[in-house]
Motif scaffolding. Sequence first.
Motif, PDB file in Angstrom:
ATOM      1  N   CYS A   1       0.828  -1.210   0.000  1.00 13.43           N
ATOM      2  CA  CYS A   1       0.000   0.000   0.000  1.00 13.43           C
ATOM      3  C   CYS A   1       0.861   1.258   0.000  1.00 13.43           C
ATOM      4  O   CYS A   1       0.536   2.240  -0.659  1.00 13.43           O
TER       5      CYS A   1
ATOM      6  N   ASP B   1       3.996  -5.374   6.685  1.00 14.69           N
ATOM      7  CA  ASP B   1       4.212  -6.651   7.373  1.00 14.69           C
ATOM      8  C   ASP B   1       4.494  -7.752   6.345  1.00 14.69           C
ATOM      9  O   ASP B   1       5.267  -8.675   6.602  1.00 14.69           O
ATOM     10  N   GLY B   2       3.891  -7.633   5.166  1.00 13.41           N
ATOM     11  CA  GLY B   2       4.142  -8.620   4.109  1.00 13.41           C
ATOM     12  C   GLY B   2       5.566  -8.545   3.598  1.00 13.41           C
ATOM     13  O   GLY B   2       6.215  -9.566   3.361  1.00 13.41           O
ATOM     14  N   ALA B   3       6.064  -7.329   3.443  1.00  9.77           N
ATOM     15  CA  ALA B   3       7.457  -7.165   3.005  1.00  9.77           C
ATOM     16  C   ALA B   3       8.407  -7.724   4.067  1.00  9.77           C
ATOM     17  O   ALA B   3       9.481  -8.226   3.746  1.00  9.77           O
TER      18      ALA B   3
ATOM     19  N   ALA C   1      -1.874  -7.811   7.255  1.00 11.68           N
ATOM     20  CA  ALA C   1      -2.209  -8.598   6.052  1.00 11.68           C
ATOM     21  C   ALA C   1      -1.546  -7.974   4.830  1.00 11.68           C
ATOM     22  O   ALA C   1      -0.961  -6.892   4.909  1.00 11.68           O
TER      23      ALA C   1
ATOM     24  N   ASN D   1      -2.380  -4.583  -0.137  1.00 14.24           N
ATOM     25  CA  ASN D   1      -2.305  -4.061  -1.500  1.00 14.24           C
ATOM     26  C   ASN D   1      -2.750  -5.073  -2.544  1.00 14.24           C
ATOM     27  O   ASN D   1      -3.183  -4.710  -3.629  1.00 14.24           O
TER      28      ASN D   1
HETATM   29  C1  LIG Z   1       8.185 -11.070  -5.324  1.00 11.67           C
HETATM   30  C2  LIG Z   1       6.809 -10.539  -5.225  1.00 11.67           C
HETATM   31  N1  LIG Z   1       5.802 -11.360  -4.859  1.00 11.67           N
HETATM   32  C3  LIG Z   1       4.560 -10.870  -4.757  1.00 11.67           C
HETATM   33  C4  LIG Z   1       4.298  -9.565  -5.028  1.00 11.67           C
HETATM   34  C5  LIG Z   1       2.885  -9.073  -4.968  1.00 11.67           C
HETATM   35  N2  LIG Z   1       2.653  -8.168  -3.850  1.00 11.67           N
HETATM   36  C6  LIG Z   1       2.712  -6.842  -3.994  1.00 11.67           C
HETATM   37  S1  LIG Z   1       2.353  -5.991  -2.598  1.00 11.67           S
HETATM   38  C7  LIG Z   1       2.016  -7.436  -1.786  1.00 11.67           C
HETATM   39  C8  LIG Z   1       1.530  -7.424  -0.383  1.00 11.67           C
HETATM   40  C9  LIG Z   1       2.017  -6.297   0.435  1.00 11.67           C
HETATM   41  O1  LIG Z   1       1.726  -6.560   1.753  1.00 11.67           O
HETATM   42  P1  LIG Z   1       2.383  -5.702   2.886  1.00 11.67           P
HETATM   43  O2  LIG Z   1       3.850  -5.697   2.776  1.00 11.67           O
HETATM   44  O3  LIG Z   1       1.824  -6.138   4.181  1.00 11.67           O
HETATM   45  O4  LIG Z   1       1.935  -4.209   2.547  1.00 11.67           O
HETATM   46  P2  LIG Z   1       0.442  -3.614   2.605  1.00 11.67           P
HETATM   47  O5  LIG Z   1      -0.047  -3.594   1.213  1.00 11.67           O
HETATM   48  O6  LIG Z   1      -0.369  -4.472   3.500  1.00 11.67           O
HETATM   49  O7  LIG Z   1       0.638  -2.243   3.165  1.00 11.67           O
HETATM   50  C10 LIG Z   1       2.222  -8.546  -2.594  1.00 11.67           C
HETATM   51  C11 LIG Z   1       1.998  -9.917  -2.171  1.00 11.67           C
HETATM   52  C12 LIG Z   1       5.392  -8.747  -5.412  1.00 11.67           C
HETATM   53  N3  LIG Z   1       5.247  -7.452  -5.689  1.00 11.67           N
HETATM   54  N4  LIG Z   1       6.622  -9.267  -5.491  1.00 11.67           N
END
Ligand SMILES: Cc1ncc(C[n+]2csc(CCOP(=O)(O)OP(=O)(O)O)c2C)c(N)n1
Lengths: 79, 377, 282
Positions: free
Chosen positions: C35, C86-88, C115, C118
């Motif tokens: 996001c 948190d995903g990163a 979670a 994005n």
């Molecule tokens: C190597 C790779 N795998 C999957 C993705 C797809 N992807 C983009 S953003 C994202 C999730 C982001 O989650 P988070 O870090 O928690 O950030 P938020 O959007 O929740 O703020 C994913 C799975 C990607 N960009 N690169």
Amino acid sequence: MDLEPIISRMKLGAAGETGTWRNYRPVINKELCNKCKTCFSYCPEGVISEEIEIDYRFCKGCGICKEMCRQKAIEMVQE
Amino acid sequence: MWNLQGNVQAESHRNGSRVRKLLTSNEAVAEAVKIAKPDVISAYPITPQSPIVESLAKMIAKGELDASFVRVESEHSAMAVIHGAATAGARVFTATSSHGLAYMFEMCWWIAGSRLPAVMAVATRSIGAPWNIHGDHTDIVQLRDAGWIIGMAENAQEAFDMTLQAFCVSEEVNIPFAVGLDAFTMSHTAEVVEIWEPEIPPRRQAYKVLPSDNFAVNAVTMGKARMKARYDLAVDLENSAKVIEKTDKDFGNHGGLVENYRLDDADFAVVMMGGWCGDAKDAIDMLRQEGFKIGLLRIRFLRPFPKKAVKELGCEVLVVDKANSDLRGVLGIEVSSCGVEAKNVVAGIGGVDVGVEDLCRIFKDFMNGKLEMEWYL
Amino acid sequence: MILPGNTSCQGCPISLAMRCLDEIENPVLVIPAGCSTVVAGLHPNSAMKIPVIHVPFASTNAVACGVKEAYKRAGVKANVIAWIGDGAADIGFATLSASATRKDDIITVVVDNEAYMNTGTQASLSTFWKAKTSTSPAGKADERRDLALIMIAHKADYVATATVGYIEDLRRKFRKASQIEGFRFIQIHCPCPPGWRFPSEKTIEIARKAVMSGAWALFEFYDRKLRFSGIGKKFAEKDNRISLAEYLKAQGRFEHLRDEDILAIEKAIDEEWEILKRFSGE
Ligand SMILES: Cc1ncc(C[n+]2csc(CCOP(=O)(O)OP(=O)(O)O)c2C)c(N)n1
Ligand code: SF4
Ligand code: SF4
Ligand code: SF4
Ligand SMILES: [Mg+2]
């Protein structure tokens, strides 16, 4: 070399006039407001000035300011 | 000949401003990097690349090279570290092989797309499965679409020269530069190398990011921006040929994008790249003595691809590949994309030994119209 | 540090957290996919008043490390900030761990909305116990991973948890991190209206309920000591907390919970507090 495709420049309203997203408009009752600045601190968009004026061009109408105001000085009015 | 320790003690003697040293290609690359004085080096160990960065780490520890060496937990991060350092204006270097290159693949696209100058040595090694630590070109050919300049050295001298040239070219055209050198037959094999210290201009780059700036790099694009960036990179990569050719004479005079070997009067041309071209030349010399009019077009750069030289061959063409896509070799596909009808043999995958005699046999079969086997197994 | 009229959703916690960056001197942001990438501005516009380097999902801390190395050598003063979701932190976990172990001189900020927002609210390792996400439609059965504790185990120079619910506390922690050298880590609890399914005006209220119910502990770790932060201190004592149900029931992602589920979560939270208290010696 053309760098434009990879460079982005600072812009107020990077996503345009986000005020158009609003369904409800926060309206401040100046008589009730004691300028505690809580709304200024918590507005996610940063559209409330320290003088407690709302920039309606960009206010998204989330309602956080209304929730945070202890003076109940902010009312959400349908657009 | 084989030196698995990777640190030959050689007696060197001065020859004008040039020093002749017995070096493996790995060591030659490290010597060149030392001369180029990078600010930031980051790498992750993998056979057969490791001696390059081990040598550099040693140079830094001894105070012979003033650079930051960042130890990372993966190749993805090695490329990410030099990506960041380059964004902030530093001259950067990394090295890898095989699975390491595969692991950093995402970042390879980013550093190229970001138009950041960077130099990487790739000691070209097979990618699994199954495990195999030996040489072929299946790793480095994967960089073709990422937007890198890809050079392929033939020997330690060329690995040295090309690494120095890489810093110059990359920083002039704002495109990262990979220097390929074959696993073991080059990376761990000592040869005499003439070392000299050319003047490398100070770091140049199209942009850098400083705390005083207020712009963003590589934000999400929509519409045509991404395609425009990709187009610009493709055009600039194509045009980097001129810079490679222009600077070639300052870096060993190896012939630019290609080396023509006994091609002038040839009826038959072999197209190859990498360390085994030395053996191919020996095979050609032998066949010439038998009266065959055969020569070698040695591809020195897989990107930008020397389309003109290939198109001008004007004789019967055989491509011998150390990497395949489907049943076809990768170089074979490249050559046929230039409109040249060519025979194609895939050989030496996973380090399968292909010597002068094998090459003689393949070349002869080709010239006699008896080339049956496409895979030299 | 973020300009009005950006792409964030109504009531976005990340936008609010980005406003607080003005507490940090000479910031340079490194942002991976998530996001935050979108909130920071879509090409050709940047919503940020400071430089932003957008990078691949798993690479942030390594890129930030490289940026800082280059600045160090050039004598450029900067607080390089790895601003990740948190995903990163999931996909870049090894990179984060290496960065902390090297004691990279950078600030890592995790905007934790529990979670992958994005990409449409898929579960991350930080997703709260039993929360419904698009990849845990019946509620997440796995543990919640505690990043801040893991960073303490790396002996980081500064570790803090914070929340958009208490902005002064968050700003103080940014300030403090800005003034320390070495590896600094701040994890910000970020209730997300669309992802957690609550109305946009409730972001702050829910963030505060998380603290008051004990679901989100506020602490700082520096000089090798863990300290509960002023505002959240009293919730270390269970008697001072509001009921967990009050926090959970305000969010659509917990609408399916039965009483025994809530009890099980409460037990998990209590266990975490026990660990924290042991660390703090309180
Ligand atoms: C190597 C790779 N795998 C999957 C993705 C797809 N992807 C983009 S953003 C994202 C999730 C982001 O989650 P988070 O870090 O928690 O950030 P938020 O959007 O929740 O703020 C994913 C799975 C990607 N960009 N690169
Ligand atoms: S929160 Fe209410 S009282 Fe305080 S400044 Fe805003 S409107 Fe005025
Ligand atoms: S409604 Fe939301 S965006 Fe508008 S002023 Fe209030 S807090 Fe800010
Ligand atoms: S999904 Fe949540 S975190 Fe993402 S921009 Fe919207 S409100 Fe912010
Ligand atoms: Mg998230």
